[in-house]
Design a protein around this motif. Sequence first.
Motif, PDB file in Angstrom:
ATOM      1  N   TYR A   1      72.407 -53.807  94.660  1.00 13.43           N
ATOM      2  CA  TYR A   1      72.551 -52.962  95.851  1.00 13.43           C
ATOM      3  C   TYR A   1      73.749 -53.421  96.685  1.00 13.43           C
ATOM      4  CZ  TYR A   1      71.424 -50.828 100.365  1.00 13.43           C
ATOM      5  OH  TYR A   1      71.475 -50.128 101.539  1.00 13.43           O
TER       6      TYR A   1
ATOM      7  N   ARG B   1      76.951 -52.209  95.145  1.00 11.52           N
ATOM      8  CA  ARG B   1      77.181 -50.771  95.379  1.00 11.52           C
ATOM      9  C   ARG B   1      77.634 -50.508  96.814  1.00 11.52           C
ATOM     10  NH1 ARG B   1      72.579 -50.580  92.139  1.00 11.52           N
ATOM     11  NH2 ARG B   1      71.179 -50.287  93.930  1.00 11.52           N
TER      12      ARG B   1
ATOM     13  N   TYR C   1      79.433 -52.527  98.845  1.00 11.28           N
ATOM     14  CA  TYR C   1      80.822 -52.915  99.077  1.00 11.28           C
ATOM     15  C   TYR C   1      81.804 -52.266  98.103  1.00 11.28           C
ATOM     16  CZ  TYR C   1      79.212 -56.345 102.455  1.00 11.28           C
ATOM     17  OH  TYR C   1      78.655 -56.943 103.562  1.00 11.28           O
ATOM     18  N   SER C   2      81.300 -51.660  97.053  1.00 11.62           N
ATOM     19  CA  SER C   2      82.158 -50.908  96.126  1.00 11.62           C
ATOM     20  C   SER C   2      82.194 -49.434  96.482  1.00 11.62           C
ATOM     21  CB  SER C   2      81.655 -51.081  94.693  1.00 11.62           C
ATOM     22  OG  SER C   2      81.633 -52.443  94.317  1.00 11.62           O
ATOM     23  N   ASN C   3      81.507 -49.075  97.574  1.00 14.38           N
ATOM     24  CA  ASN C   3      81.455 -47.691  98.053  1.00 14.38           C
ATOM     25  C   ASN C   3      80.891 -46.747  96.995  1.00 14.38           C
ATOM     26  OD1 ASN C   3      81.719 -45.826 100.098  1.00 14.38           O
ATOM     27  ND2 ASN C   3      83.840 -45.320  99.604  1.00 14.38           N
ATOM     28  N   GLN C   4      79.895 -47.219  96.269  1.00 18.74           N
ATOM     29  CA  GLN C   4      79.211 -46.374  95.288  1.00 18.74           C
ATOM     30  C   GLN C   4      78.016 -45.701  95.953  1.00 18.74           C
ATOM     31  OE1 GLN C   4      78.184 -48.739  91.847  1.00 18.74           O
ATOM     32  NE2 GLN C   4      80.156 -49.803  91.842  1.00 18.74           N
ATOM     33  N   PRO C   5      77.505 -44.612  95.355  1.00 18.44           N
ATOM     34  CA  PRO C   5      76.341 -43.929  95.943  1.00 18.44           C
ATOM     35  C   PRO C   5      75.131 -44.863  96.028  1.00 18.44           C
ATOM     36  CG  PRO C   5      77.379 -42.569  94.255  1.00 18.44           C
ATOM     37  CD  PRO C   5      78.024 -43.922  94.167  1.00 18.44           C
ATOM     38  N   ILE C   6      74.456 -44.850  97.167  1.00 17.20           N
ATOM     39  CA  ILE C   6      73.277 -45.679  97.373  1.00 17.20           C
ATOM     40  C   ILE C   6      72.161 -44.838  97.981  1.00 17.20           C
ATOM     41  CG2 ILE C   6      74.444 -47.896  97.596  1.00 17.20           C
ATOM     42  CD1 ILE C   6      74.468 -47.551 100.563  1.00 17.20           C
TER      43      ILE C   6
ATOM     44  N   GLY D   1      72.370 -43.712 101.592  1.00 23.19           N
ATOM     45  CA  GLY D   1      73.603 -43.035 101.965  1.00 23.19           C
ATOM     46  C   GLY D   1      73.376 -41.792 102.799  1.00 23.19           C
TER      47      GLY D   1
ATOM     48  N   ASN E   1      75.389 -42.437 106.013  1.00 21.59           N
ATOM     49  CA  ASN E   1      76.760 -41.933 105.849  1.00 21.59           C
ATOM     50  C   ASN E   1      77.249 -41.147 107.064  1.00 21.59           C
ATOM     51  OD1 ASN E   1      77.255 -43.123 103.404  1.00 21.59           O
ATOM     52  ND2 ASN E   1      76.859 -41.302 102.178  1.00 21.59           N
TER      53      ASN E   1
ATOM     54  N   ASN F   1      89.972 -45.382 104.204  1.00 23.37           N
ATOM     55  CA  ASN F   1      90.686 -45.471 102.922  1.00 23.37           C
ATOM     56  C   ASN F   1      91.940 -46.321 103.014  1.00 23.37           C
ATOM     57  OD1 ASN F   1      88.850 -43.663 101.604  1.00 23.37           O
ATOM     58  ND2 ASN F   1      89.869 -41.956 102.652  1.00 23.37           N
TER      59      ASN F   1
ATOM     60  N   ARG G   1      79.732 -51.618 107.007  1.00 27.25           N
ATOM     61  CA  ARG G   1      78.814 -51.337 105.904  1.00 27.25           C
ATOM     62  C   ARG G   1      77.807 -52.478 105.721  1.00 27.25           C
ATOM     63  NH1 ARG G   1      79.984 -46.988 102.807  1.00 27.25           N
ATOM     64  NH2 ARG G   1      78.805 -47.801 101.039  1.00 27.25           N
TER      65      ARG G   1
END
Length: 571
Positions: free
Chosen positions: A24, A27, A29-34, A37, A41, A56, A174
Amino acid sequence: MNGFIQLFLLLGCVALLLKPLGGYIVRVYSNQPIMLGRLFNPIEETLYRIAKINPNSEMTWQQYAIALLSASFAGFVLLFLILKYQSYFPLNPGQFDDLSNDLAFNIASSFITNTNWQSYAGETTLSHFSQMFGLTVQNFLSASMGMAVAVALIRGIIRKNYNLIGNFWVDWLRGILYILLPLSLVLALILGSQGVIQNFNSNVTAINLEAVTQSIPGGPVASQVAIKQLGSNGGGFFNANSAHPFENPNALTNFLECLSILLIPATFCYAFGMMVDNRRHGLALLLTMTLIFIPLYFFALQQEQQENMLLSVLPIDQRASQTQSGGNMEGKETRFGIVNSVLWASATTATSNGSVNSMHDSYTPLGGLVPLLFMMLGEIIYGGVGTGLYSIILFVILTVFIAGLMVGRTPEYLGKKIQAFEIKMSSMCIIIPVITILFGSTITIMSSQGIQSMHNVGAQGFSEIIYAFVSASANNGSAFAGLEANTPFYNILLGICMLLNRFGVIVLVLAISGSLAAKNITPTTVGTLSTHSPLFILFLAGIILFIGLLTYIPTLTLAPISEFFHMMSMQ
């Protein structure tokens, strides 16, 4: 046997949570869907728009450091003003006065550096507003800051020919929104269900069965206790910290809070292994920490389960019976006993948490040496949230450098060549705490203001001074007690130590991250040092212990070891 059971139950629960929580964190810190979110978000995006931050846009290590220092300075000023003028703010049912300049400086320095050193009694000094909007807020901010620096260092390791290491504002936010806030909410609800109070009451006067009048404090405790444990903060709402029944009512809360102390620092090692695509190396770091932690814990336990020789002249039965274990119960909470007291003391000083459920000043000389040694090793045996990971990586860099010298090969770490710059920065990170601990202690024992605050003389008094500066320099926050630290001399000197060690080390770590990110990745060959083998684990553990003991053994000899031999001579 109880000591074995409690330890392996605790570490077993940490092990069970490593994979789900570690994945978790990656995800997040890699900006993956969690999963969270959808809830957070919109909040995250709104905050970016308000602050005019482009999520970005990444930063160089210098920009990252400036952003971090700016945020910390703003937090310092805000907290200082809240404490300095707390009588003007609401939620002050106790009508507490404003704090002095030196105490406000010390507290602000302490909480923005994740140290949470407390030279005051919270229930008689701070309003509910100061506790919530001052201390609890900084618990979240400072903890997430440590995690952000660890993630920035990881990016420096995995990137190649690149001079950007991420966006501090994004990493910082985050960490708060997706990690610390949800975990703290769950833990606070559980603690509240077990009797940890959460209200806005003033002190309530009550008369007990012995017709003695007591003043029972109230306040928003559960919310602060949750983040103080999960964020490696440690500052208690009450002066007795986690020995107070309103912060730690029973065995279940004691276990959950102790688990929370170790959870995120241990999980970050696993997350690190996932992010660098070398899980075995992440587990090797965790195993190194554990191999040092377990023997020291059992040594302290063995010392505390022996009779206190200074109490043997009193009519006190310290022998084991059918109903309780024997040993040194002075300063221990009878609800938790010796085993859970020593386990907590080991966990809270191996990490940079600093909370206590027993009084370290009452430990036997060699039993009290163990918490001191854990902090002297650099807060890397699990360490704080994020800080433990980047601190042990500094020792890994030194280890691969020494190994490279031994075989005549240019040292490499996860594909990056370790050169003079990284060695200099790593060495300076290790030296900074040494300087502040030894110089601060020297100034204190040579100063009349430092000596006047001592309530004990001899080796015990010296141990209390050393412990105070080790705790401040390691950003731990626990205290040996027996030392009147709420004076301008100690408040200012310890505050300076906290600031130098926190931000001096962070800036150097970010410099290492920037240097590594700009390098190319060297392909692995048969001559590359394996960083997950049993030999590497033992070598790394040896370097950690060798540097720690070589640096501090003279100090330890003059303090707890000297006191131990003095006690033996009185037998």
